[in-house]
Scaffold this motif. Structure first.
Motif, PDB file in Angstrom:
ATOM      1  N   HIS A  98       0.519  -1.497  -0.064  1.00  0.00           N
ATOM      2  CA  HIS A  98      -0.235  -0.065   0.101  1.00  0.00           C
ATOM      3  C   HIS A  98       0.549   1.215   0.129  1.00  0.00           C
ATOM      4  CE1 HIS A  98      -3.025  -2.938   0.491  1.00  0.00           C
ATOM      5  NE2 HIS A  98      -3.132  -2.741   1.774  1.00  0.00           N
ATOM      6  N   ALA A  99       2.262   1.299   0.211  1.00  0.00           N
ATOM      7  CA  ALA A  99       2.920   2.111   0.566  1.00  0.00           C
ATOM      8  C   ALA A  99       3.939   2.244  -0.602  1.00  0.00           C
ATOM      9  CB  ALA A  99       3.673   2.123   1.733  1.00  0.00           C
ATOM     10  N   GLY A 100       3.807   1.626  -1.953  1.00  0.00           N
ATOM     11  CA  GLY A 100       4.341   1.282  -2.932  1.00  0.00           C
ATOM     12  C   GLY A 100       5.615   0.576  -2.916  1.00  0.00           C
ATOM     13  N   GLN A 101       5.690  -0.097  -1.394  1.00  0.00           N
ATOM     14  CA  GLN A 101       6.941  -1.425  -1.613  1.00  0.00           C
ATOM     15  C   GLN A 101       6.408  -2.718  -1.962  1.00  0.00           C
ATOM     16  OE1 GLN A 101       7.335  -0.620   2.729  1.00  0.00           O
ATOM     17  NE2 GLN A 101       8.491   1.274   2.328  1.00  0.00           N
ATOM     18  N   THR A 102       6.535  -2.675  -3.326  1.00  0.00           N
ATOM     19  CA  THR A 102       5.957  -4.088  -3.969  1.00  0.00           C
ATOM     20  C   THR A 102       7.971  -4.673  -4.841  1.00  0.00           C
ATOM     21  OG1 THR A 102       6.293  -2.668  -5.831  1.00  0.00           O
ATOM     22  CG2 THR A 102       4.350  -2.784  -5.107  1.00  0.00           C
ATOM     23  N   ASP A 103       8.829  -4.306  -4.434  1.00  0.00           N
ATOM     24  CA  ASP A 103       9.732  -5.385  -4.835  1.00  0.00           C
ATOM     25  C   ASP A 103       9.977  -6.851  -4.311  1.00  0.00           C
ATOM     26  OD1 ASP A 103      12.258  -6.711  -5.689  1.00  0.00           O
ATOM     27  OD2 ASP A 103      13.101  -4.377  -5.079  1.00  0.00           O
ATOM     28  N   PRO A 104       9.898  -7.858  -5.236  1.00  0.00           N
ATOM     29  CA  PRO A 104       9.739  -8.582  -4.359  1.00  0.00           C
ATOM     30  C   PRO A 104      11.152  -8.860  -3.360  1.00  0.00           C
ATOM     31  CG  PRO A 104       9.105  -9.132  -6.667  1.00  0.00           C
ATOM     32  CD  PRO A 104       9.659  -7.611  -6.877  1.00  0.00           C
ATOM     33  N   ALA A 105      12.345  -8.691  -4.158  1.00  0.00           N
ATOM     34  CA  ALA A 105      12.899  -8.398  -3.166  1.00  0.00           C
ATOM     35  C   ALA A 105      13.218  -8.380  -2.166  1.00  0.00           C
ATOM     36  CB  ALA A 105      14.797  -8.179  -4.104  1.00  0.00           C
ATOM     37  N   LEU A 106      12.882  -7.407  -1.496  1.00  0.00           N
ATOM     38  CA  LEU A 106      12.578  -6.629  -0.624  1.00  0.00           C
ATOM     39  C   LEU A 106      11.740  -7.929   0.430  1.00  0.00           C
ATOM     40  CD1 LEU A 106      11.850  -3.074  -0.619  1.00  0.00           C
ATOM     41  CD2 LEU A 106      13.808  -3.881   1.191  1.00  0.00           C
ATOM     42  N   LEU A 107      10.819  -8.304  -0.138  1.00  0.00           N
ATOM     43  CA  LEU A 107       9.856  -9.069   0.730  1.00  0.00           C
ATOM     44  C   LEU A 107      11.090 -10.662   0.800  1.00  0.00           C
ATOM     45  CD1 LEU A 107       7.333 -10.593   2.077  1.00  0.00           C
ATOM     46  CD2 LEU A 107       6.514 -10.873  -0.193  1.00  0.00           C
ATOM     47  N   ALA A 108      11.852 -11.414   0.118  1.00  0.00           N
ATOM     48  CA  ALA A 108      12.599 -12.512  -0.268  1.00  0.00           C
ATOM     49  C   ALA A 108      13.962 -12.157   1.389  1.00  0.00           C
ATOM     50  CB  ALA A 108      12.735 -12.712  -0.985  1.00  0.00           C
ATOM     51  N   SER A 109      14.284 -10.907   0.602  1.00  0.00           N
ATOM     52  CA  SER A 109      15.321 -10.629   1.877  1.00  0.00           C
ATOM     53  C   SER A 109      14.748 -10.625   3.481  1.00  0.00           C
ATOM     54  CB  SER A 109      15.716  -8.837   2.063  1.00  0.00           C
ATOM     55  OG  SER A 109      16.561  -8.611   3.172  1.00  0.00           O
ATOM     56  N   CYS A 110      13.210 -10.487   4.222  1.00  0.00           N
ATOM     57  CA  CYS A 110      12.867 -10.982   5.177  1.00  0.00           C
ATOM     58  C   CYS A 110      13.326 -12.330   5.528  1.00  0.00           C
ATOM     59  CB  CYS A 110      11.327 -10.196   5.246  1.00  0.00           C
ATOM     60  SG  CYS A 110      10.865  -8.484   5.395  1.00  0.00           S
ATOM     61  N   PHE A 111      12.721 -13.121   4.493  1.00  0.00           N
ATOM     62  CA  PHE A 111      12.624 -14.556   5.405  1.00  0.00           C
ATOM     63  C   PHE A 111      14.357 -15.047   4.637  1.00  0.00           C
ATOM     64  CE2 PHE A 111       8.792 -14.404   3.673  1.00  0.00           C
ATOM     65  CZ  PHE A 111       7.483 -14.606   4.041  1.00  0.00           C
ATOM     66  N   SER A 112      14.752 -14.290   4.084  1.00  0.00           N
ATOM     67  CA  SER A 112      16.678 -14.936   3.926  1.00  0.00           C
ATOM     68  C   SER A 112      17.247 -13.710   5.186  1.00  0.00           C
ATOM     69  CB  SER A 112      17.229 -14.605   2.708  1.00  0.00           C
ATOM     70  OG  SER A 112      17.134 -13.146   2.364  1.00  0.00           O
ATOM     71  N   ARG A 113      16.946 -12.888   5.298  1.00  0.00           N
ATOM     72  CA  ARG A 113      17.450 -12.188   6.732  1.00  0.00           C
ATOM     73  C   ARG A 113      17.521 -12.782   8.011  1.00  0.00           C
ATOM     74  NH1 ARG A 113      21.366 -10.721   8.007  1.00  0.00           N
ATOM     75  NH2 ARG A 113      20.963  -9.066   9.378  1.00  0.00           N
ATOM     76  N   SER A 114      16.370 -13.274   7.547  1.00  0.00           N
ATOM     77  CA  SER A 114      15.417 -13.739   9.676  1.00  0.00           C
ATOM     78  C   SER A 114      16.883 -15.470   9.360  1.00  0.00           C
ATOM     79  CB  SER A 114      14.129 -14.287   9.440  1.00  0.00           C
ATOM     80  OG  SER A 114      13.172 -13.261   9.004  1.00  0.00           O
ATOM     81  N   LEU A 115      16.212 -16.517   8.642  1.00  0.00           N
ATOM     82  CA  LEU A 115      17.496 -17.448   8.825  1.00  0.00           C
ATOM     83  C   LEU A 115      18.901 -17.364   8.985  1.00  0.00           C
ATOM     84  CD1 LEU A 115      16.347 -19.506   5.186  1.00  0.00           C
ATOM     85  CD2 LEU A 115      15.775 -20.124   7.831  1.00  0.00           C
ATOM     86  N   ALA A 116      19.200 -15.948   8.197  1.00  0.00           N
ATOM     87  CA  ALA A 116      21.009 -16.150   8.941  1.00  0.00           C
ATOM     88  C   ALA A 116      21.021 -15.325  10.386  1.00  0.00           C
ATOM     89  CB  ALA A 116      21.113 -14.714   7.840  1.00  0.00           C
ATOM     90  N   VAL A 117      19.848 -14.902  10.923  1.00  0.00           N
ATOM     91  CA  VAL A 117      19.667 -13.907  12.826  1.00  0.00           C
ATOM     92  C   VAL A 117      19.510 -15.015  13.296  1.00  0.00           C
ATOM     93  CG1 VAL A 117      18.407 -12.928  14.082  1.00  0.00           C
ATOM     94  CG2 VAL A 117      18.731 -11.653  11.378  1.00  0.00           C
ATOM     95  N   ALA A 118      18.334 -16.795  12.651  1.00  0.00           N
ATOM     96  CA  ALA A 118      18.490 -17.409  13.669  1.00  0.00           C
ATOM     97  C   ALA A 118      19.469 -18.059  13.376  1.00  0.00           C
ATOM     98  CB  ALA A 118      16.988 -18.028  13.107  1.00  0.00           C
ATOM     99  N   SER A 119      20.347 -18.137  12.650  1.00  0.00           N
ATOM    100  CA  SER A 119      22.019 -19.296  12.517  1.00  0.00           C
ATOM    101  C   SER A 119      22.159 -18.518  13.378  1.00  0.00           C
ATOM    102  CB  SER A 119      21.666 -18.855  10.908  1.00  0.00           C
ATOM    103  OG  SER A 119      23.279 -20.369  11.150  1.00  0.00           O
ATOM    104  N   GLY A 120      22.965 -17.323  13.282  1.00  0.00           N
ATOM    105  CA  GLY A 120      24.070 -16.870  14.481  1.00  0.00           C
ATOM    106  C   GLY A 120      23.235 -16.789  15.184  1.00  0.00           C
ATOM    107  N   VAL A 121      22.017 -16.944  15.879  1.00  0.00           N
ATOM    108  CA  VAL A 121      22.156 -16.955  17.791  1.00  0.00           C
ATOM    109  C   VAL A 121      21.679 -18.324  17.974  1.00  0.00           C
ATOM    110  CG1 VAL A 121      20.545 -14.582  17.517  1.00  0.00           C
ATOM    111  CG2 VAL A 121      19.593 -17.024  17.325  1.00  0.00           C
ATOM    112  N   GLY A 122      21.571 -19.508  16.286  1.00  0.00           N
ATOM    113  CA  GLY A 122      21.856 -20.714  17.178  1.00  0.00           C
ATOM    114  C   GLY A 122      20.499 -21.592  17.410  1.00  0.00           C
ATOM    115  N   ALA A 123      19.592 -20.588  17.245  1.00  0.00           N
ATOM    116  CA  ALA A 123      18.213 -21.096  16.845  1.00  0.00           C
ATOM    117  C   ALA A 123      18.737 -22.529  15.656  1.00  0.00           C
ATOM    118  CB  ALA A 123      17.428 -20.156  16.302  1.00  0.00           C
ATOM    119  N   ARG A 124      17.959 -24.057  16.556  1.00  0.00           N
ATOM    120  CA  ARG A 124      17.531 -25.275  15.753  1.00  0.00           C
ATOM    121  C   ARG A 124      16.596 -25.214  14.764  1.00  0.00           C
ATOM    122  NH1 ARG A 124      20.145 -29.979  19.257  1.00  0.00           N
ATOM    123  NH2 ARG A 124      19.064 -31.063  17.486  1.00  0.00           N
TER     124      ARG A 124
END
Length: 173
Positions: free
Chosen positions: A88-114
């Motif tokens: 709704h705010a014009g943020q339509t780039d799929p790469a931004l959405l994909a980054s939410c998931f990939s960055r979250s995985l990287a952060v999870a890995s960084g804290v040791g989440a299994r």
């Protein structure tokens, strides 16, 4: 090899190491998944988010980025906050959405989440179509896991049968 699955449910009750919060950039709580996670986690989560805003994230969390805090009263050990793009705010780039998931995985890995539970980031009030979110999310998670980034279990915890069906279609592809 990691397991990726989808389930209908309440992300605040998931028995996983980390839950992903579809946060807003302020990190101070909001509606939808964000409000539910803050309510269930209690005041300790808000206090950790305040500390982030006073130290490392003075301007808030950028769209597509992720950061971890403790989980307060949730059964998880960590909450990984990510800010999805708002169509709704014009943020339509799929790469931004994909980054939410990939960055979250990287952060999870960084804290040791299994194990980690994801909501359908941006599929609610941020206006993205559930099928598009499912396609982008599953591809990003698969890519992250193939690169060795992430936990042993990834569960998409979804709020409706329609969204669950969209994710199941992508997982079965």
């Amino acid at each position: 090899m990691a397991i990726i699955e989808a389930a209908l449910g309440d992300i605040t009750t998931e028995q996983v190491d980390a839950v992903v919060n579809a946060a807003n950039s302020s990190l101070m709580g909001g509606g939808g998944v964000d409000g539910a996670i803050h309510a269930a986690a209690g005041p300790a989560l808000l206090e950790e988010c305040r500390r982030l805003r006073e130290t490392t994230h003075r301007s808030g969390l950028a769209v597509g980025d992720a950061v971890a805090t403790g989980a307060g009263r949730l059964p998880a050990q960590w909450v990984i906050h990510t800010v999805g793009p708002n169509r709704h705010a014009g943020q339509t780039d799929p790469a931004l959405l994909a980054s939410c998931f990939s960055r979250s995985l990287a952060v999870a890995s960084g804290v040791g989440a299994r194990s980690i539970a994801f909501p359908a980031v941006s599929a609610g009030i941020y206006g993205w179509d559930a099928a598009e979110v499912a396609r982008i999310a599953v591809a990003a998670v698969r890519s992250g896991l193939e690169a060795g980034d992430g936990p042993e279990l990834v569960r998409f915890v979804l709020f409706s049968h329609q969204v669950l069906a969209a994710f199941q279609t992508q997982l079965d592809a």
